[in-house]
Write an enzyme that holds these catalytic residues in place. Structure first.
Site, short mmCIF file in Angstrom:
data_model
loop_
_atom_site.label_atom_id
_atom_site.label_comp_id
_atom_site.label_asym_id
_atom_site.label_seq_id
_atom_site.Cartn_x
_atom_site.Cartn_y
_atom_site.Cartn_z
CE LYS A 33 -34.05 -8.92 -10.45
NZ LYS A 33 -33.90 -7.75 -9.62
CB CYS A 56 -21.91 8.83 32.47
SG CYS A 56 -22.91 9.97 31.48
CE LYS A 102 -37.52 -9.69 -6.96
NZ LYS A 102 -38.12 -8.48 -7.48
CE1 TYR A 159 -2.65 1.89 -6.87
CE2 TYR A 159 -3.29 3.53 -5.24
CZ TYR A 159 -3.49 2.90 -6.45
OH TYR A 159 -4.52 3.31 -7.26
CG ASP A 202 -1.99 -1.04 1.15
OD1 ASP A 202 -2.00 -1.79 0.15
OD2 ASP A 202 -2.82 -1.10 2.08
CB ALA A 203 3.92 2.11 1.90
CB CYS A 220 -24.84 10.72 26.77
SG CYS A 220 -23.91 11.28 28.19
NE ARG A 250 -33.98 0.12 -15.15
CZ ARG A 250 -33.88 -1.16 -14.84
NH1 ARG A 250 -33.63 -2.03 -15.79
NH2 ARG A 250 -34.00 -1.55 -13.61
CB ILE A 298 -35.83 -9.19 -16.63
CG1 ILE A 298 -34.70 -8.61 -15.79
CG2 ILE A 298 -35.28 -9.88 -17.86
CD1 ILE A 298 -33.66 -9.65 -15.42
S1 IVH Z 1 -29.85 -9.37 -16.92
C1 IVH Z 1 -32.58 -6.90 -20.43
N1 IVH Z 1 -28.73 -10.20 -14.73
O1 IVH Z 1 -32.49 -6.60 -12.36
C2 IVH Z 1 -32.15 -6.89 -19.02
N2 IVH Z 1 -30.13 -8.30 -14.58
O2 IVH Z 1 -35.35 -6.61 -12.38
C3 IVH Z 1 -31.27 -8.08 -18.71
N3 IVH Z 1 -30.25 -7.33 -12.34
O3 IVH Z 1 -32.80 -4.68 -15.29
C4 IVH Z 1 -30.82 -8.00 -17.33
N4 IVH Z 1 -28.92 -8.76 -11.38
O4 IVH Z 1 -30.83 -4.14 -13.58
C5 IVH Z 1 -29.55 -9.28 -15.27
N5 IVH Z 1 -27.62 -11.03 -12.88
C6 IVH Z 1 -28.43 -10.14 -13.42
C7 IVH Z 1 -29.01 -9.10 -12.66
C8 IVH Z 1 -29.86 -8.21 -13.28
C9 IVH Z 1 -29.67 -7.68 -11.21
C10 IVH Z 1 -31.17 -6.18 -12.48
C11 IVH Z 1 -31.06 -5.49 -13.81
C12 IVH Z 1 -32.43 -5.70 -14.44
C13 IVH Z 1 -33.28 -5.81 -13.23
C14 IVH Z 1 -34.60 -6.47 -13.52
#
Ligand code: IVH
Length: 748
Positions: A146, A459, A360, A53, A50-51, A474, A167, A100
């Protein structure tokens, strides 16, 4: 120079018998720092300390300050955050950022009422649709976690980060480049790696042709779980509102206008998708991931494969199991069709591609009993309520405690002793109470204040809730829970600057019972300091004679330090550096302050008719630094037991600090002694002396030093470098002076 083997360090000047130009040195240093940064953050395989760097970093900083003409927004030195921005520019996405479709794991009730055969029914339906649309039984898909983060896109042109954006509505997003640059794992310039696949082989001799002309990488910015826990802890301690989960913390951080704040927050990035692209054809998802590896862009992992329904279900179950060990929050698994040609055949609905779905997971929640609420006193005196629970197993570990943050949170959820509560782990790591399920008979709303009898549990000192803060705190200056913080502050550079007395020594002094408050430092003997154990009982480490002598000398010298430093050092709430200086302008000595007529009048004045001009006060032209809040804090501190105790100690020690800037009525000033009175300075760039020292010298001659350039600025003192402030000063037509000129002004 570093003895790194393949380290792309500077060319040996002797080789060419000429010193490399500043531009070449800057280029090499940027390259070298980028390289070591990647090894450290993306590969966790640093080659230098680190140093070392830091040394390279400082060398580059110095050269860049000297040569502003070689400014590059992608320089590693700008990772610490550039100037704040006033708002976000909009970016139109080169390719829309789609969402998605979600398919859900079904709870027992949903399974019963919808007639589904199992919790995975919606996922099974999705896979069947893929089979039907592609007209085949075996559809190869990938399954990956996800990430529960904030979607961003990074656009690289010719290997250089051109911008980063959120986005937004999918068509246009916020330009967050200034903040994203501070995220160390994101490469600012793409360099072909010797790759994960080929690691160990000789450094690849790949040419720049392997870097796509245009590469838009999509992914998630998130805050790693542990960093999130630490940040929330810190915020609890500071009496600030906490973030509900890592996702909110990441989103809130990205929305910051000041990249310097962002640089202090440990964000990370993982790629999971491709946007606009001009480069070699990528046939499958795996080819895309290989490209990411080759270019050192961090990517989401693991990516599992499946080519039939049974394998999909097994992969999803595995991710649901393994995700608890990941260092970021996940709330599902993403299923994607592997083959890009098949993706094209499937196409899109109006919202989302048909070739991907997010499965999900239901968050794992358990019921348990809240048995007790204990109140912890933090290092800054904040009282934090913590729920003690009957232990339950959630997301892979036992949960027996959950922070309740503050009274607001308790009231909002109406948490009561003995209640049956629903518990989950926020972002899969921090145990949190979601809601109360039922109360035992007769349970009453919980009051933090009443539970501690209105006193600090550490205290027994007074506690109060400051305006604008949710926390109870406090206010006892002598509270042992806060002793380390107070001593550290007291000894700090801007306070009494006691060399040799840092956090470790302060901690040892409190731990070993030598000090309960800063003024106890003056009763220390050189002997007891020398014998102070900085280590543990098992591994003792003596502070030593030499260090002890240094600290004793610093303490002795501090007795002659000016009043404003002492006032600031005492750590009175609300009393910052500028207010301390203003108080010192209005009072000759410390002993004048507890009975200050001026402060009493400030309090009276604001209590009565604020609009009526108070002529008695007007002659003092008190700045906004000393208003009602400061006056009240100071007066009540000296009235409190702790304040009275401090005054007695001051008298015993024979210390009565004297103001060095005493000038209550500016009109009576001998202006020849204060040549800079009424002038405001802004300092920018690198000076030959420490900035704080320059600030003190300007203030000692009556000038003010401000952090930002405005029409009110009298002079901009520009050292070497000094980018945006200098530009702004030029635009406003302000006087820009150098060190020679300021020295002349200081002499009057
Ligand atoms: S693929 C066309 N892979 O979840 C979009 N998305 O709920 C293809 N996300 O818009 C996305 N982990 O922002 C993909 N492993 C993953 C993800 C992921 C989180 C987010 C992403 C997406 C949103 C949808």
């Amino acid at each position: 120079m570093l003895a790194g083997h393949d380290t792309p360090a500077m060319a040996d000047p002797d080789l060419f018998s000429q010193v490399p130009s500043a531009e070449a040195q800057i280029r090499e240093l940027r390259r070298s720092l980028g390289y070591h940064n990647r090894l450290y953050y993306s590969q966790a395989e640093p080659e230098i300390s680190d140093a070392d760097y830091d040394r390279l970093f400082r060398e580059l900083e110095k050269l860049e300050a000297k040569h502003p003409e070689f400014h590059d927004p992608n320089s590693p030195t700008l990772r610490v955050g550039g100037a704040p921005i006033s708002g976000f520019q909009q970016v139109r996405h080169a390719v829309p950022m789609l969402s998605i479709d979600d398919v859900f794991e079904l709870g027992a009730e949903a399974v019963a009422s919808s007639g589904a055969s199992c919790p995975e029914q919606e996922l099974i339906d999705y896979y069947r649709r893929l089979q039907k649309n592609l007209d085949r039984d075996e559809v190869a898909v990938t399954i990956e976690p996800k990430i529960d983060g904030v979607a961003v896109t990074l656009l690289y042109r010719d290997g250089k980060l051109a911008y980063a954006a959120t986005r937004g509505d999918g068509q246009t997003g916020d330009d967050v480049t200034h903040n994203v640059r501070t995220i160390r794992s994101i490469p600012l310039e793409l360099v072909v790696q010797n790759g994960h696949a080929t690691r160990g082989a000789s450094r690849a001799s790949v040419t720049d042709a392997s870097i796509p002309k245009l590469l838009e990488v999509r992914g998630e910015i998130f805050m790693p779980n542990e960093a999130f826990a630490a940040l929330n802890n810190e915020r609890d301690e500071a009496g600030l509102a906490t973030f509900a989960n890592p996702r909110n913390a990441a989103a809130g951080t990205l929305k910051q206008l000041d990249p310097k704040v962002v640089a202090t927050r440990p964000l990370a990035f993982l790629a999971h998708g491709l946007g606009a692209y001009e480069g070699p054809v990528l046939e499958t998802e795996h080819a895309f991931h290989e490209l990411l590896s080759r270019l050192g862009i961090p990517q989401n992992q693991p990516i599992l494969n499946a080519s039939n329904l049974a394998e999909v279900l097994a992969a999803v179950a595995q991710i649901n199991h393994d995700r608890h060990a990941l260092d970021y929050g996940t709330d599902g698994a993403v299923v994607k069709v592997l083959n890009r040609a098949e993706r094209e055949r499937l196409g899109f609905t109006s919202r989302a591609p048909r070739w991907a779905a997010a499965y999900k997971f239901l968050p794992e929640q358990k019921e348990t009993t809240l048995n007790h609420i204990i109140i912890q006193v933090g290092r800054t005196g904040v009282l934090t309520p913590v729920a003690e629970l009957t232990p339950v197993l959630i997301s892979g570990s036992t949960v027996a405690r959950a922070t309740l943050h503050n009274q607001d949170e308790i009231s909002k959820k109406d948490i009561r002793l003995g209640a049956t509560v629903l518990v989950e782990k926020a972002g899969e790591i921090i145990p949190a109470i979601v809601k109360v399920i039922r109360y035992p008979e007769g349970a009453k709303p919980f009051s933090l204040f009443e539970s501690v009898g209105g006193k600090c549990p550490s205290c027994s000192g007074p506690i109060s809730q400051e305006e604008g803060f949710v926390a109870w705190r406090c206010t006892n200056f002598q509270c042992p829970a806060q002793a380390v913080t107070h001593i550290k502050h007291f000894a700090g550079r801007k306070a009494l600057d006691l060399e040799g007395l840092g956090e470790i020594v302060a901690e040892a002094l409190v731990r070993n019972g030598h000090c309960q408050s800063p003024l106890d430092l003056f009763s220390l003997s050189e002997d007891s300091l020398a014998n102070l154990n900085l280590g543990t009982d098992d591994a003792p480490r003596r502070f030593g004679e030499k260090n002890a002598a240094k600290v004793i000398a610093a303490l002795e010298a501090s007795k002659r330090k000016p009043l404003h430093r002492w006032l600031f050092a005492m750590g009175i709430r609300q009393l910052g550096e500028s207010a301390a200086r203003e108080l010192a302008r209005l009072h000759r000595t410390l002993s004048e302050i507890p009975d200050s007529e001026i402060l009493a009048e400030v309090l009276r004045d604001t209590r009565t008719d604020a609009k009526k001009k108070n002529e008695w006060l007007a002659k003092y032209t008190i700045t906004g630094d000393v208003g009602r809040a400061v006056a009240e804090a100071v007066v009540s501190f000296f009235k409190s037991t702790a304040g009275q105790h401090a005054l007695v100690r001051f008298a015993e020690l024979g210390i009565d600090p004297v103001s060095e800037n005493y000038l209550p009525i500016a009109a009576e000033a001998d202006l020849s002694a204060l040549p800079l009175a009424g002038k405001t300075f802004v300092i920018t760039g690198t000076l030959s002396m420490d900035r704080d020292e320059m600030k003190e010298r300007i203030e000692a001659k009556g000038g003010k030093v401000s952090g930002s350039v405005s029409a009110k600025t009298s002079y901009v003192l520009a050292g070497e470098g000094g980018g945006s402030k200098r530009e702004k000063a030029e635009k406003l037509g302000l006087a820009i002076i150098g060190e020679d000129e300021i020295l002349k002004l200081l002499q009057g």
